[in-house]
Design a protein around this motif. Structure first.
Motif, PDB file in Angstrom:
ATOM      1  N   THR A 212       0.820  -1.200   0.000  1.00 31.12           N
ATOM      2  CA  THR A 212       0.000   0.000   0.000  1.00 31.12           C
ATOM      3  C   THR A 212       0.865   1.265   0.000  1.00 31.12           C
ATOM      4  OG1 THR A 212      -0.136  -0.148   2.392  1.00 31.12           O
ATOM      5  CG2 THR A 212      -1.941  -1.115   1.166  1.00 31.12           C
ATOM      6  N   GLN A 213       2.183   1.116  -0.143  1.00 35.36           N
ATOM      7  CA  GLN A 213       3.095   2.262  -0.155  1.00 35.36           C
ATOM      8  C   GLN A 213       2.631   3.334  -1.127  1.00 35.36           C
ATOM      9  OE1 GLN A 213       3.882   0.502   2.103  1.00 35.36           O
ATOM     10  NE2 GLN A 213       5.506   1.828   2.844  1.00 35.36           N
ATOM     11  N   ASP A 214       2.309   2.895  -2.357  1.00 32.33           N
ATOM     12  CA  ASP A 214       1.952   3.850  -3.400  1.00 32.33           C
ATOM     13  C   ASP A 214       0.442   3.870  -3.627  1.00 32.33           C
ATOM     14  OD1 ASP A 214       1.911   1.284  -4.226  1.00 32.33           O
ATOM     15  OD2 ASP A 214       3.084   1.576  -6.046  1.00 32.33           O
ATOM     16  N   TYR A 215      -0.308   3.487  -2.637  1.00 35.74           N
ATOM     17  CA  TYR A 215      -1.767   3.478  -2.743  1.00 35.74           C
ATOM     18  C   TYR A 215      -2.258   2.635  -3.902  1.00 35.74           C
ATOM     19  CZ  TYR A 215      -1.180   7.268   0.533  1.00 35.74           C
ATOM     20  OH  TYR A 215      -0.815   8.008   1.619  1.00 35.74           O
ATOM     21  N   GLN A 216      -1.586   1.516  -4.129  1.00 38.98           N
ATOM     22  CA  GLN A 216      -2.040   0.567  -5.147  1.00 38.98           C
ATOM     23  C   GLN A 216      -2.563  -0.659  -4.417  1.00 38.98           C
ATOM     24  OE1 GLN A 216      -2.202   0.571  -8.420  1.00 38.98           O
ATOM     25  NE2 GLN A 216      -1.238   2.556  -8.790  1.00 38.98           N
ATOM     26  N   LEU A 217      -3.679  -1.162  -4.874  1.00 42.43           N
ATOM     27  CA  LEU A 217      -4.201  -2.398  -4.301  1.00 42.43           C
ATOM     28  C   LEU A 217      -3.808  -3.547  -5.201  1.00 42.43           C
ATOM     29  CD1 LEU A 217      -7.882  -1.781  -3.185  1.00 42.43           C
ATOM     30  CD2 LEU A 217      -5.818  -1.918  -1.803  1.00 42.43           C
TER      31      LEU A 217
ATOM     32  N   HIS B 185      -4.537  -7.269  -6.931  1.00 44.69           N
ATOM     33  CA  HIS B 185      -5.728  -7.748  -7.610  1.00 44.69           C
ATOM     34  C   HIS B 185      -6.767  -8.338  -6.647  1.00 44.69           C
ATOM     35  CE1 HIS B 185      -7.987  -9.251 -10.936  1.00 44.69           C
ATOM     36  NE2 HIS B 185      -7.785 -10.506 -10.630  1.00 44.69           N
TER      37      HIS B 185
ATOM     38  N   GLU C  70      -8.493  -5.713  -4.606  1.00 42.84           N
ATOM     39  CA  GLU C  70      -9.448  -4.960  -5.405  1.00 42.84           C
ATOM     40  C   GLU C  70     -10.755  -5.746  -5.575  1.00 42.84           C
ATOM     41  OE1 GLU C  70      -7.313  -2.982  -8.554  1.00 42.84           O
ATOM     42  OE2 GLU C  70      -9.214  -2.504  -9.540  1.00 42.84           O
TER      43      GLU C  70
ATOM     44  N   ALA D 258     -12.630  -5.683  -2.277  1.00 46.69           N
ATOM     45  CA  ALA D 258     -13.279  -4.391  -2.027  1.00 46.69           C
ATOM     46  C   ALA D 258     -14.562  -4.266  -2.844  1.00 46.69           C
ATOM     47  CB  ALA D 258     -12.322  -3.246  -2.365  1.00 46.69           C
ATOM     48  N   GLU D 259     -14.510  -4.728  -4.083  1.00 47.71           N
ATOM     49  CA  GLU D 259     -15.691  -4.665  -4.947  1.00 47.71           C
ATOM     50  C   GLU D 259     -16.818  -5.539  -4.382  1.00 47.71           C
ATOM     51  OE1 GLU D 259     -15.873  -4.706  -9.560  1.00 47.71           O
ATOM     52  OE2 GLU D 259     -15.766  -6.807  -8.964  1.00 47.71           O
TER      53      GLU D 259
ATOM     54  N   ASP E  81      -8.513 -16.894  -8.880  1.00 48.36           N
ATOM     55  CA  ASP E  81      -8.622 -15.841  -7.858  1.00 48.36           C
ATOM     56  C   ASP E  81      -9.220 -16.421  -6.582  1.00 48.36           C
ATOM     57  OD1 ASP E  81      -7.743 -13.846  -9.646  1.00 48.36           O
ATOM     58  OD2 ASP E  81      -9.784 -13.436 -10.328  1.00 48.36           O
TER      59      ASP E  81
END
Ligand SMILES: Nc1nc2c(ncn2[C@@H]2O[C@H](COP(=O)(O)OP(=O)(O)OP(=O)(O)O)[C@@H](O)[C@H]2O)c(=O)[nH]1
Ligand SMILES: [Mg+2]
Lengths: 302, 419
Positions: A2-7, A9, A12, A15-16, A194
């Motif tokens: 989460t360093q660069d605010y990327q999730l 796969h 994500e 969260a959906e 997944d």
């Protein structure tokens, strides 16, 4: 991560799905989770527990019991409902047959798969459920690839794939007339791989059937089926012990096993990543005709 | 793994007129990248044989409905998932037929990139224009114009250039910064996954290599903090008697434990006490995470409210200026009180005025004909029963978008983009 605010796969997708589940709780009066006992509905239930923590899941688990389930599935179902403190509602296909609402199929191809639809629709009507959450995924099958997140059903429980509501962004329109309901698919965008990666990451408990074990089986039309009292017997078949596991769990009369040594989540995930056959490739119910899934879905199937 | 960096997922959609080859292209892409399972392939082979075809009809991989297979057209969007060692993809294969434009909008609304197919024999047609304009309206920043069926024009370079220059002329009026052109044959596979031996004059790469390499700048807005409350969690059990959690998905901005926040519309202030994902505490939340927040003070918040920062607030509007993409089969009626669904709120509205309709072929404004029917795109002014917390669509897809629902039928009749 989460360093660069990327999730990643899986985050994500999670969260959906949580967003979809909360949207159901907010938009509907009597939602329910259709719980089959298979890995996908177990993942949906896990996501629901996360979406509403620390509160309990604010909807019951509804199981349509064909009477031909693996005993392991039923034990697992009861233990999970107990552990989560959620209500379990069971609709019985046997009861539907006994009431004369449907007639049992006969012959060597007999299965209760299609009969479930009547029990399911009766159970939905009795419980007055206005949204039923399922674990179906778009990658499973070509008719399922067409599903919305919020899928409208008329007051006969039918799906009309030619008249689906547009679904823009993440704005889900659950508005409906009395008697109509929605099917909701929070796992739409997940693939089988997944699911396994997520189960491994979250350490989600599964019925033992998913792991390689020794079992008495018969091979029919190239499909490995568990030998049991519910499987219509054929003279020319002799059950033999095989090392197998299941990729999907449905009725034991139609769910094909695969030969496998994968007895841990890591081994299963590796096996799934390498496979060249879809998980429903072993389902006798899908092989009945080219559009058998669509036909069943139109009638109100899962 | 090392090449699948932060850009690992690409969501793309197909677009273009009926029969331009969208589904065939997706089938070809999946087939040539070996992303089709054996049983799926067998099923498509046997269906093709049943239809009396000599070769496999690759469009059957996505055209899964009975009616689609019978009519040979796509009716509703199909989603396919595939991965190469370099990237994961979610594909929405959408219909070209004008009657099903709403399903194209559905598939395109979550895409980062659109493939616009054009039949090399026919060039640009009305649906090419309409779909391109819709892609631009949706804020899709990357297009790949696939000039398809090159096999039917003898792989002729001039035919290709005539189409690319026509498209360039048309697209200057679109708001799409990145447009790439590729000549191809979806049927034969030229320039899809393999380079074409038939078009030595084309020096660019294949479609797949472009999709694998393209950098899609994230849409996420990390500046403006917007947390629409979706659901309030109140366990009311002995251990958690006083717990009051606000569940939702971060629309934009970064929220941290300890941050001062303002609740809208009340204007009450508080601080973030805790943030959870499930039962796990985290110290911050950013889009598109689904989280649960608790606040230091007990303020009254419910679904439809929003947490923001004091010095950066959305506009609270009761009169809205928006573009509408009309999808209902019935015309827009000024007397109807359409329901607006915006974020987590639902409220009644009326359409006060149609400012103009967009002429889809020229992209000019038509201020004379203000009748809005299916597939029209119009600019309107709406009056909302109570104020909405909005941002421009260009700046924020979540707070800038809405749908209109017909209260009589419950159908979704329009997509709205706030200006
Ligand atoms: N010769 C040739 N035919 C093609 C090519 N691509 C597609 N076709 C044919 O064009 C017809 C339509 O193809 P589809 O892929 O179904 O078209 P589509 O754009 O998906 O159509 P809709 O989804 O209904 O809008 C089929 O008969 C294809 O075989 C191509 O590159 N060359
Ligand atoms: Mg198509």
């Amino acid at each position: 991560m989460t360093q660069d605010y990327q999730l990643n796969h899986l985050d994500e997708l999670e969260a959906e799905s949580m967003f979809v589940l909360r949207e159901v709780a907010a938009q509907f009066e009597r939602p329910a989770i259709l719980f089959s006992g298979g890995k996908d509905s177990i993942v949906v239930t896990h996501l629901a527990a996360k979406a509403f923590a620390p509160a309990r899941i604010p909807m019951p688990l509804v199981h349509i019991d064909t009477g031909h389930n693996f005993p392991e599935t039923l034990e697992f179902r009861d233990a999970l409902a107990d552990q989560l403190g959620v209500q379990l509602v069971v609709g019985s296909v046997q009861a539907t047959i006994d009431a004369g609402r449907v007639r049992e199929e006969t012959g060597a191809q007999a299965s209760r798969n299609r009969l479930q639809t009547t029990t399911l629709l009766d159970t939905i009507e009795e419980g007055k459920y206005d949204a039923c959450i399922g674990g179906a995924r778009r990658d499973e099958e070509k008719a399922r690839a067409k599903e919305r997140f919020f899928s409208h059903r008329d007051d006969f429980g039918q799906w009309d794939p030619k008249q689906q509501r547009p679904e823009l962004w993440n704005l889900f329109n659950g508005n409906h007339m009395p008697g109509e309901h929605f099917r909701v698919f929070p796992l739409n965008n997940w693939t089988e791989l997944d699911i396994w990666n997520y189960i491994t990451r979250e350490q989600i408990a599964l019925p033992s059937l998913y792991f390689a074990h020794d079992r008495n089986c018969v091979v029919r039309n190239g499909v490995i089926l568990a030998h049991s009292e519910h499987l219509p017997h054929r003279e020319d078949e002799t059950p033999e012990t095989m090392r197998v596991r299941f990729r999907t769990l449905g009725d034991l009369t139609i769910t094909g096993a695969i030969e496998s040594d994968a007895d841990t989540l890591e081994k299963i995930t590796a096996e799934v990543a390498a496979t060249r056959i879809t998980e429903r490739g072993g389902r006798v119910d899908d092989k009945r005709s080219e559009t058998s899934m669509e036909d069943r879905k139109k009638e109100g199937y899962f | 793994m090392s090449t699948t960096n932060q850009n690992s997922l690409l969501r793309f959609t197909t677009a273009g007129s009926v029969d331009d080859g969208k589904s065939t292209l997706i089938g070809r892409l999946l087939f040539d990248s070996k992303s089709i399972f054996e049983d799926q392939l067998e099923a498509v082979e046997s269906s093709s044989r049943k239809k009396g075809l000599e070769n496999m009809d690759l469009s059957l991989l996505t055209d899964g409905l009975r009616a689609e297979r019978e009519q040979g057209i796509t009716i509703d969007v199909a989603y396919r998932y595939f991965a190469t060692p370099r990237r994961k993809f979610i594909i929405a294969d959408t219909p070209g037929h004008v009657q099903y434009t709403r399903n194209m909008v559905t598939g395109a609304s979550t895409a980062d990139l659109a493939l616009i197919l054009i039949d090399a024999r026919h060039g640009l047609v009305e649906q090419t224009h309409r779909h391109s304009f819709i892609a631009s309206l949706l804020g899709i920043k990357h297009l790949v114009v696939c000039v398809n069926k090159m096999d039917l024009v003898d792989f002729n370079e001039d035919a290709y250039h005539t189409i690319t220059s026509a498209y360039r002329n048309f697209s200057v009026r679109l708001n799409i910064p990145d447009i790439k052109f590729i000549p191809m044959s979806a049927l034969l596979g030229d320039n899809v996954v393999e380079n074409s031996a038939n078009m030595p004059w084309y020096e660019g790469g294949t479609l797949l290599s472009h999709l694998e390499e393209i950098h899609v700048g994230s849409d996420r807005n990390l500046q403006d903090c917007r947390f629409p409350i979706q659901y309030v969690i109140r366990p009311q059990t002995d251990e958690d008697r006083d717990f009051r959690g606000y569940a939702g998905r971060v629309a934009s901005g970064v929220f941290k434990v300890g941050d001062k926040v303002v609740a809208l519309p009340s204007g009450m202030q508080s601080r973030i006490k805790e943030i959870f994902i499930g039962s796990d505490p985290v110290d911050r939340a950013f889009p598109p995470q689904s989280v649960t927040m608790t606040l230091e003070s007990d303020i009254d918040l419910s679904r439809g409210d929003m947490l923001v920062r004091e010095n950066n607030q959305p506009r609270s509007l009761q009169e809205i200026d928006a573009q509408l993409c009309w999808m209902g089969e019935e015309r827009l009626k000024p007397a109807v009180r359409y329901i607006v669904r915006h974020g987590t709120t639902e409220v009644k509205s009326t359409i006060r005025e149609v400012l103009y309709k967009v002429d889809i072929n020229t992209l000019h404004r038509n201020e004379d004909d203000k009748q809005i029917g299916m597939n029209d795109i119009a600019r309107v002014r709406l009056r909302i029963a109570s104020p909405l917390l909005t941002d421009d669509y260009r700046r924020n897809r979540t707070t800038g978008s809405f749908i209109l629902i017909d209260p009589g039928t419950n159908l979704t009749v329009a997509a709205g983009f706030i200006n």
